[in-house]
Structure formats: structure tokens, C-alpha cells
Design an enzyme around this catalytic site. Structure first.
Site, PDB file in Angstrom:
ATOM      1  N   GLY A  28       0.935  -1.654  -0.181  1.00  0.00           N
ATOM      2  CA  GLY A  28      -0.086   0.279   0.030  1.00  0.00           C
ATOM      3  C   GLY A  28       1.431   1.151  -0.097  1.00  0.00           C
ATOM      4  CB  SER A  29       0.590   4.582   1.049  1.00  0.00           C
ATOM      5  OG  SER A  29      -0.943   4.818   0.533  1.00  0.00           O
ATOM      6  CB  THR A  30       4.131   1.301   3.299  1.00  0.00           C
ATOM      7  OG1 THR A  30       3.741   0.500   2.741  1.00  0.00           O
ATOM      8  CG2 THR A  30       3.559   1.785   4.409  1.00  0.00           C
ATOM      9  CG  PHE A  31       5.355   0.481  -2.780  1.00  0.00           C
ATOM     10  CD1 PHE A  31       6.373  -0.348  -2.503  1.00  0.00           C
ATOM     11  CD2 PHE A  31       5.708   0.769  -4.200  1.00  0.00           C
ATOM     12  CE1 PHE A  31       6.831  -0.935  -3.570  1.00  0.00           C
ATOM     13  CE2 PHE A  31       6.174   0.124  -5.380  1.00  0.00           C
ATOM     14  CZ  PHE A  31       7.122  -0.705  -4.749  1.00  0.00           C
ATOM     15  CE  LYS A  32       0.207   6.538  -1.937  1.00  0.00           C
ATOM     16  NZ  LYS A  32      -0.608   7.398  -1.249  1.00  0.00           N
TER      17      LYS A  32
END
Lengths: 381, 647
Positions: free
Chosen positions: B326-330
């Protein structure tokens, strides 16, 4: 009209065949098997139901099979040799894929009432097909290289399959048994000399390769050879078995310690005491007298086979009888050498004595063939 | 074959001749056997008889003590406990039933075990000792010992058995041992004779199996004298063998216990890593199971319960669970875009709440849109549209390259079972593995850690540590083997310009410390321990157009297994990072509500080395935290006494 067709007319028929069976041979077999029952009672600590009883049931079944096989004319079995051989090959291939692997990597098929080891069956069908082959082959072609290659292939196919299981002991027995039938059939001495020389060369090559980067066998296999040459080097592993087996045998003395009095076998120092190592219990409890008696009984069985073969004018019958006798000889010779520390430990049972269904049944059927050859032998004028 | 009489005679003569030769050889061989028998049984009989007497001295194997596994402070996690047993010898017992009846009056015996033991007794020779009861209490054991005269054939005996004093806490890391099975034996060429000992314990899962060779040790031998009945008369000497080697792990038992307790009611995983050394201080996977049950041989009912549980207690979610990040990948997408220069550091993207790619529309989590979004704002408020646009300009492969720098998609070599590689997709991967061409939409999905991307909590912790330090820290689980410290590999810097790393760290700081930050509620107010982090919420389902129309958006309205995963990665203190933490709560809903709070608690516990003071929390949360900590049940420190027996 050929000699054979003329002379078989005097072959006994119907129930009269029973009178013409090789009765001394049957009695010898029963005597050896009885020694086996006795020893199985002893190693079970006096209990009959553990090993002796199932073994007796199998012996009776085997005897019935032997009589049936003996009543059928030998030329029927000769005609069946090819089929029997192919059938045993099929079984070997079958176990390769569907067989159950037990301890020590021997493979068997579970028939419900017994476990059938195809490699046991092959020991006999191989002798059959080779005897049939040399019966068919004109005498002057026996040593012709082309006609030597065919039986060599016949021997090597099942040997390779068994080796793959892996069961080195049985593979060596097949090789030796097949070689002996070829020898009996009259294949030139030169071939055997060449094979022996090649064998010596191979063994030296294996040992020379040790520690080099082209090492031919695995390290653990070398260790097994070391153990055989010096059992003390591995006192808790395989060497332990040989050492304990020798102690049991040697401590028997002249007359042994008496039935069920052997300390070695009773105290569980011995491995596989009801199968491969059963001879040590016999030797410990009945001493030299007991051991030599069994050896003499075995010798007599061979002798009666040889005499029957020498009097048999049918080439198939004679070769088959001698071949089966030779295979029988190999069994007990290898087993006894093993327990006396003269050969490495390979899993070969003591024929008619060790606990085990397949071996017993196959051996008795084989003696059925010997009987059939005996009963239906051409009788000269 | 038809033969003339002459041929028949020729054949018979040849067979007879060869048969005679063979018979002669056989006779000779039998003669040899007979001579050998005579030599052994007549000439050397006395020697062998003597050896047989001496053979009353029997060699028995003694299993070596298995190596103890300690935590980083030297507290045992896996040790060996005394196992009090009762052994029976049929021959000496006489009337077995009567003896067992008397024994039953003294100690409780398990009916199943008893039945099994009696059957074994029936099968074995009368002088073979058989274990009647196992794992007795000291009281029961001594009661049997003092009543020995009334119990012929019964011997009390002490053995060693594996024991896990931390019960559930280290179940997934350390794993467990169990009796050797036929299957285990069949996989080993030339097995150690030790493995033939009935019920000998070997590692089955986790560190116990991965480091089995070091932990097991070498068998000792016992020389005992047996009498003619086979009974052991006395021991003549023993070689104790070599005990297994002790291990020390990098984990801290208190932190591990805290993390495990903090996650207790969820299906979740948390990893705590030292950002400098890579030491894994905790790897919690909830729910857990008691490894001691497996040592004894778990009952099929208990095992069935463990496998039927939808929260999968047997799985080690920290390394084996892979989730869309999810957004931890951004941070990965952002850094890749900034490094490649397709996006300027201050450049903004317009977010109307969605992103149009051809005829496909990709939604931002905020339906109303974020307006003008820079890199910093995109991380802080977790705007999807910014990263959609960045990845459109970039393509997937530079993103994949960036992930490799940070340890995503890498299988770390740790001595635990089932360490997963996860998945970082690329054009090549899709062509090779799935045989399909990469579509632009796949890049858009991957840019926010959805689509094909899968990472494990361990990988997320490594990523966070590398973001914090800018160096390629490697995770380490074994601190020392046999007292020898395992080497910490020197680290190289990640291949990203320093000012971009700094920018990212500042954005992560503002995630939890600025007014609009997604993890603002989980900030740490203690000035010396301020935290930087990133939330993530990953979908496990596609929102259908019908659902969008009907407005079924709320997680709580969905069945558990279709809810979003909540993720949070963080490190602290912000200015001089010490620990990195990653938390994944399976189907827990949003990352800020489900994953960030436990991650903060675990991080604080690590920083304070114990339950953190409530002053570290924002003032409006202190009362709630106080209650929570009061209710949390933690494990007491283990008894430092001589309980870790290595006898």
C-alpha cells in the site's frame, strides 16, 4: 522321431508322478525348514506365535505350491520361461514406481497376505530363461560372441533394475547366478577369464580413485568397505554387527550353550537376529555340531540336485536344476560368509531358515521346478 | 529343439563336466566355511567365550544435551528440562497388570499413553525397558521412587527434554523440536546413529531446524554391565559426548513479549530492527501457539484447532506473510521519480481526486482531491494521484530498481523457516512468469503498492531502516554461536543522492508530526524520541463499480477477510535513528488507525527499554494509554536460579 520324444513316453503320468518325486530332496528341505522354525522360536524368547507360526504357515503354502509346480510337465515350464522372465521384469519396473520402500531400501509390493519382493522372483525366472535359451541354441553356437551377448543382456537388464533400488546384494547374486548358468551351458572359459580380469581391474581402479577428484564411489561407501576390513573402526555402527555376530558364533564352542541359552542373541547384542543373522543364534546355541549339521544338510540338497541333473537327458531340465542349485548355494554361502566376517554385510537371508515370506515361497516354487524336471526327465532305453 | 541322440549325449556330457567343476568349487567353498567355523568355534572358542562374557559390558548411546538458545541478554528461550519418567521391565515386573494397578493408585497415568506402552511391552522382549509414563511432576516422581519396593520392575528415570520457557513468544522464530519421524530419516543420507534412538528430538521448524547441526551435539556412550537376564547391573564408565552448541539471538525477550502481547487479539505481525546493526530485536507474529505442545507430540484436536483458525497461528507472518505494501511503498516510487528527474523536488501535480489514463480512471483515496501536491505533501497526506502521475512518467523498471536498493523483493538469509521473497514486478517478470505484456495500468497500480507488489513485514522493516540511515543494513538474527559473535557485514550507502533521502525523511517526519499528517494521532511528543513514519492501507479486493455506486466503502461493513490490511512503518528518534519498526495488521482497516498505534507503542517500549511513561503520548491520549498498559498482561522475568539445567 527324436530321442526326447521317444523317451518321454515312459514318463509317469497322473497320480503315479507322486511316486517318482525326488523324495529325499523333499525330506532334506523339510529338515532344514524345521531347524529354521526351532531357531525362530528361540530368538523370539520361546514364543511360537511371533515368528515361527507365520513361517510354518508360509512353509505349508510353499510346499503346496511346490507339489503343484512339480506335477506340471517340465516342457510347459520351458515354454513359460520367456513369459515368466518378462513378467518379473515388469514387476521390477512396477516397484520402481509404485513399490513400498522398507528398511534398507528393498522394494516390495504389498499383496495383503504377504509382501512380494520382485527381486526374489527374478532370481528364479532368470535361471529359467537362460536354461530355456541354451536349450534352444544349437550347441556349436554357444561360444559364438553374438550368442554370448544375448544372455549377457538378459542378465544385465534385471541386474541394473535391482541395482537401482538400490539392492547391491541381490544384484550380485543375479549376476553370479546368471554367469553360472552360462558356464554350465558350456560358454568358453575365455569369456569368464576376461570378466574376472576386468573385475579385478575395476576394483583396483575404485580403490586407486579414493581421495582423488575422479573418485568413483561415494565416501560413505568407502567407509562401509573400511568397516568390513576392520570392524573395530566403527564399533557402534555396522562394525558392531559383525563383531557381535562373530562373538556369538565363536562362543558357541563344540556343542553350544543349549537351546534358548545363547546370551548374545538373548541380550539383544545381535541385529536382525530373526532374519539375516539367524545362523549366529544356531551356532551359538548348538555350537559347531549344529552349524556343521546345517551346512551338511545344505550340501546334501545341492548333491541331490546335481545327481538329478546328471541323470537328466533333457538339456533344459538339467541346466535349470543345476542353476537353481547354484542360486541356492549362493544364498547360504554369502549369508554364512557374512556372519562369519568373511564378506561384507549385504542383506541376504539364510535360505529356508530366515524369517521372510517372499524368499521362502520363491525357493519352494524353484524346488518345484527341480522336481518337475526330475519327474518328467526323459528315460532312456 | 529337436536334437539327434548324439547331440543329446554331447550336451549331457558337457553339462556334466561343467556341473562337476562347479560342484567341486562349491564343495571347496563349503569346506572353507566348515574350516572357518571350526577355527572360530573350536580353536578360538575360548577367546570368543571370553569376549561374550565381556560382552555383558554393553555400549549404549547417550543423547547429548541440546544447545540452549538465549535472547540477546542471555535469558534462555529454549533450554532442556529434566524429564521424569517411569520405566518398566516386563521380566522383572512379573504380573504387569498388578504392578500397573498399584502404580495408578500413586500417580495419574494417561490412558492412551498407558495403552500404547502396554502394547509395546507385549511386542518387545521381556527384558527391554519400556517407558510407561513421561513428564511426571517431581512430587509424583518421588512418590514412585519411595514406593519402589512395592513396584517390582519399575524404575524411575531422568532424561532431558526441550522446554520453551517463553511459550508462545518465540514460537515462530525458534520453532520447536519433535521426535524423529520416518520421513525425517528418509531424507538424510547416512544418518547419525543418534537419530535411531526412539523419541530422539530434532528441530522441526525455525531456528531449531535451520541450525540443527550446531544445536544437536555428538552422542556420548555409556558402558554398562548387564546380567544374564539383560538387566543393567551397574555403569562402568561413560563418555558424555559433546553437547550441542549454545546460540544467542539478537532478539530481546521483553520486547518480543511486549510486541506479542500488544498484537494479541489481531492477526498481525511486527518487526523491530536496530537501524545500525540490523539486529532484529523482535519479530512478533500474532496469534502464536505454544511450541511446548509440539515437543510432547501435539494432540490432533489441538492441532486441528490451530489449522482451522482463520488467523493462521502456525504461520510466521513476519517473514512468510506477504502483503501489498500500500502507501508504505510510496517512498520507493517517489524516490525513483526524483532520482530519475522526471519529477522536480518542488514540482506539483494537480489532484482532482482521480487520475485519468486513457479510458481508465484511477481514484485517489480522497475523493475530493488534494489540489496542488508536491512530493512532501504527497507523502504527508498520502496522495495517490501524485504517484500515479510520477509512475506514468517513469515506467515500472526504475521503481523496481529502487526497491532492490531498499531490500524489497529480496529473500534475506535468516535461519527461520519459510522466509518469503515477496514480489516486486517488472516488465521482464510479467513476460517470463505470467507470459503477458506489461500494461501502463499495472505501473499505476504498483506505484501505490498495489497490483502485483507483495512485501513481508521483515522487508518493510529493512526498507525503513535503510531510509533512516541511508545505508544498506542487513537483518541479523543470530548474535553469537558458541560465544563467538557473528559478524555484522559492513554496509554500503544506498544509491540515492543524500538530499533526496533527507527530503524523504523530513516528509516521513511530517506524516506523524504535522497537522495534516496521516499518522498525526500516533505522534510521539517526547522531544528526544520523535518519530518518522508512513501509513499504508492495502486493498485485498477490487471495489466494483456497483459497490462504488451503492456506497459500500466502509471497511466495517465488509466481512473480515475482505477488509483492508493496515500497515505502518516508522523509526525513531527522528534526528538520530535507533530503531525501525514495521507493523502489518491483517484486515485491520486503515494503517493510521490499526497499525500505527501498536507500532508506536512497540517503538517506545524499545526506546525506553520497558513500558513507556504516558508522558511520551499526546496529552489527550494519556488516560487511555494508562488503562491499556494496566490491562496488558506481560511475562514475568524468568527465575535466574539454576533452573537452566544442562545435566
Amino acid at each position: 522321431m527324436s530321442y526326447l520324444e521317444h523317451s518321454v513316453k515312459r514318463v509317469p503320468t497322473g497320480a503315479r508322478k507322486i511316486l517318482y518325486l525326488n523324495w529325499p530332496l523333499i525330506l532334506l528341505i523339510a529338515a532344514v525348514a524345521s531347524i529354521g522354525f526351532l531357531m525362530l522360536v528361540s530368538v523370539a524368547g520361546g514364543r511360537v506365535d511371533r515368528w515361527a507360526e507365520p513361517q510354518m504357515i508360509r512353509f505349508v503354502m510353499g510346499m503346496v505350491a511346490m507339489f503343484i509346480v512339480a506335477m506340471v510337465p517340465i516342457w510347459f515350464w520351458r515354454n513359460m520361461a520367456g513369459l515368466a522372465y518378462l513378467f518379473s521384469l515388469a514387476l521390477l519396473v512396477f516397484v520402481e514406481f509404485f513399490g513400498v520402500t522398507g528398511m534398507g531400501a528393498q522394494r516390495w509390493i504389498d499383496l495383503g497376505f504377504m509382501r512380494l519382493q520382485p527381486s526374489e522372483v527374478t532370481k528364479i525366472t532368470l535361471v529359467m530363461i537362460l536354461a530355456a535359451y541354451y536349450d534352444w541354441l544349437p550347441l556349436n553356437k554357444v561360444s559364438h560372441p553374438l550368442w554370448v551377448l544375448i544372455p549377457v543382456a538378459i542378465i544385465l537388464i534385471p541386474t541394473a533394475l535391482v541395482l537401482k533400488q538400490p539392492d547391491l546384494g541381490t544384484a550380485i547374486l543375479l549376476l553370479a547366478g546368471g554367469g553360472i548358468v552360462m558356464f554350465l551351458a558350456g560358454v568358453s572359459w575365455w569369456y569368464f577369464g576376461a570378466v574376472a580380469a576386468a573385475g579385478v581391474g575395476l576394483v583396483s581402479a575404485v580403490f586407486a580413485s579414493r581421495g582423488t577428484d575422479w573418485q568413483l564411489i561415494k565416501d560413505y561407501q568407502f567407509r562401509r568397505i573400511d568397516t568390513f576390513l576392520d570392524p573395530a573402526s566403527d564399533p557402534l555402527g555396522a562394525g558392531y554387527h559383525i563383531t557381535q555376530s562373530k562373538i556369538a558364533l565363536g562362543s558357541g564352542g563344540w556343542t553350544g550353550r543349549g537351546f534358548m541359552q545363547g546370551t548374545q542373541s538373548r541380550l539383544n547384542f545381535l541385529p536382525e537376529k530373526h532374519t539375516d543373522f539367524i545362523f549366529t543364534t544356531l551356532a551359538e546355541e548348538f555350537g559347531f555340531i549344529g552349524g556343521i549339521s546345517l551346512l551338511i544338510l545344505y550340501g546334501l540338497i545341492i548333491l541331490f540336485c546335481v545327481v538329478s541333473a546328471f541323470g537328466n537327458r533333457d538339456r533344459f531340465g538339467a541346466l535349470l536344476t543345476l542353476g537353481i542349485a547354484a542360486a541356492f548355494f549362493l544364498f547360504f554361502a554369502v549369508n554364512m560368509s557374512m556372519v562369519m566376517g568373511l564378506a561384507p554385510v549385504v542383506g541376504v537371508p539364510l535360505p529356508l531358515v530366515s524369517f521372510g515370506g517372499s524368499a521362502m515361497l520363491v525357493l519352494l516354487v524353484a524346488f518345484g521346478l527341480v522336481q518337475s524336471a526330475h519327474v518328467h526327465r526323459p528315460r532312456g532305453s | 529343439m529337436k536334437r539327434t541322440p548324439k547331440e543329446v549325449e554331447d550336451s549331457a556330457r558337457l553339462v556334466t563336466r561343467r556341473g562337476a567343476v562347479l560342484g567341486g568349487v562349491q564343495l571347496l567353498f563349503m569346506g572353507g566355511l566348515a574350516l572357518r567355523m571350526r577355527q572360530m568355534q573350536v580353536e578360538e572358542a575360548d577367546e570368543y567365550r571370553l569376549l561374550a562374557e565381556e560382552n555383558r559390558i554393553n555400549m549404549r548411546l547417550i543423547p547429548p544435551a541440546r544447545g540452549v538458545i538465549y535472547d540477546r541478554n542471555g535469558v534462555p528461550i529454549a533450554d532442556n528440562s529434566q524429564n521424569y519418567r517411569i520405566i518398566i521391565v516386563r521380566e522383572d515386573a512379573g504380573d504387569v497388570e498388578e504392578v500397573v494397578r498399584r502404580l495408578k493408585r500413586l500417580v495419574p497415568l494417561d490412558e492412551n499413553d498407558l495403552e500404547r506402552a502396554l502394547r509395546e511391552l507385549e511386542r518387545r522382549s521381556p527384558f527391554v525397558p519400556v517407558t510407561l509414563a513421561d513428564r511426571l511432576s517431581w512430587e509424583d516422581f518421588s512418590r514412585v521412587a519411595s514406593n519402589a519396593p512395592a513396584l517390582p520392575g519399575i524404575t524411575p528415570d531422568v532424561g532431558l527434554s526441550r522446554h520453551y520457557p517463553m511459550a508462545e513468544d518465540f514460537a515462530h522464530i525458534v520453532g520447536y523440536v519433535g521426535p524423529v519421524s520416518d520421513y525425517d530419516l528418509s531424507r538424510i543420507e547416512d544418518p547419525d546413529p543418534l537419530l535411531q534412538i526412539p523419541k530422539f528430538q530434532i528441530g522441526k521448524v525455525g531456528v531449531e531446524t535451520k541450525l540443527e547441526d550446531r544445536l544437536r551435539g555428538k552422542a556420548g556412550t555409556r558402558r554398562i554391565e548387564v546380567n544374564a537376564a539383560g538387566r543393567v547391573m551397574r555403569e562402568l564408565g561413560r563418555d558424555p559426548g559433546i553437547p550441542g552448541v549454545d546460540l544467542q539471538l539478537t532478539t530481546d525477550w521483553r520486547l518480543q513479549n511486549f510486541a506479542q502481547a500488544r498484537l494479541a487479539n489481531e492477526s498481525a505481525a511486527a518487526v523491530v530492527m536496530d537501524v545500525e546493526t540490523g539486529d532484529l530485536l523482535a519479530m512478533a507474529s500474532a496469534p502464536a501457539f505454544d511450541p511446548n505442545k509440539f515437543v510432547r507430540g501435539i494432540s490432533s484436536r489441538d492441532y486441528g484447532e490451530l489449522t482451522a483458525n482463520t488467523y493462521r497461528p502456525l504461520a510466521n507472518k513476519t517473514v512468510q506473510g506477504t502483503y501489498p505494501p500500500g502507501s508504505t511503498f510510496k517512498m520507493m516510487t517517489g524516490l525513483a521519480a526524483l532520482k530519475a528527474g522526471v519529477m522536480g523536488p518542488e514540482e506539483t501535480v494537480w489532484c482532482p481526486g482521480h487520475f485519468q489514463l486513457g479510458r481508465r480512471r484511477f481514484h485517489c483515496w480522497k475523493r475530493g482531491g488534494h489540489g496542488h501536491v508536491s512530493f512532501d505533501k504527497a507523502i504527508v497526506q498520502s496522495c495517490d494521484t501524485y504517484f500515479y502521475e510520477a509512475s506514468r512518467r517513469l515506467g515500472i523498471d526504475p521503481i523496481e530498481e529502487m526497491c532492490r536498493e531498499f531490500g524489497l523483493g529480496e529473500r534475506f538469509d535468516l535461519p527461520i523457516s519459510a522466509v518469503a521473497e515477496g514480489l516486486i514486478p517488472s516488465v521482464k517478470w510479467k513476460a517470463q512468469v505470467r507470459g503477458e505484456t506489461w500494461r501502463p495500468g499495472d505501473t499505476i497500480n504498483a506505484s501505490i503498492g498495489q497490483g502485483y507488489v507483495l512485501t513481508s513485514p521483515l522487508q518493510l522493516a529493512v526498507m525503513t531502516a535503510r531510509l533512516a540511515t541511508g545505508r544498506k543494513v542487513m537483518p541479523r538474527l543470530v548474535k553469537s554461536i558458541d560465544g563467538l559473535e557473528t559478524e555484522i557485514a559492513p554496509t554500503e550507502p544506498v544509491n540515492v543522492p543524500a538530499h533526496l533521502m533527507e527530503m524523504t525523511r523530513r516528509a516521513m517526519y511530517r506524516v506523524s508530526n504535522s497537522d495534516r499528517g496521516t499518522a498525526r494521532r500516533s505522534r510521539i511528543v517526547e522531544a528526544s524520541m520523535e518519530m518518522a513514519g508512513k501509513t499504508g492501507t492495502s486493498q485485498v479486493r477490487n471495489i466494483t463499480a456497483a459497490e462504488r455506486a451503492a456506497g459500500v466503502f466502509k471497511n466495517e461493513d465488509l466481512p473480515w477477510e475482505r477488509r483492508d490490511h493496515g500497515l505502518f512503518v516508522c523509526y525513531a528518534p527522528f534526528d538520530r535513528p535507533k530503531y525501525a519498526v514495521s507493523v502489518v495488521v491483517e484486515h485491520g482497516g486503515g494503517g493510521s488507525s490499526a497499525a500505527a498505534p501498536p507500532a508506536r507503542d512497540i517503538l517506545l517500549f524499545a526506546l525506553y527499554g520497558g513500558i513507556p511513561p504516558v508522558e511520551a503520548y499526546p496529552s489527550d491520549q494519556r488516560e487511555r494509554m494508562r488503562t491499556m498498559y494496566e490491562e496488558l498482561v506481560l511475562r514475568d522475568p524468568p527465575d535466574p536460579g539454576p533452573s537452566r539445567s544442562r545435566a
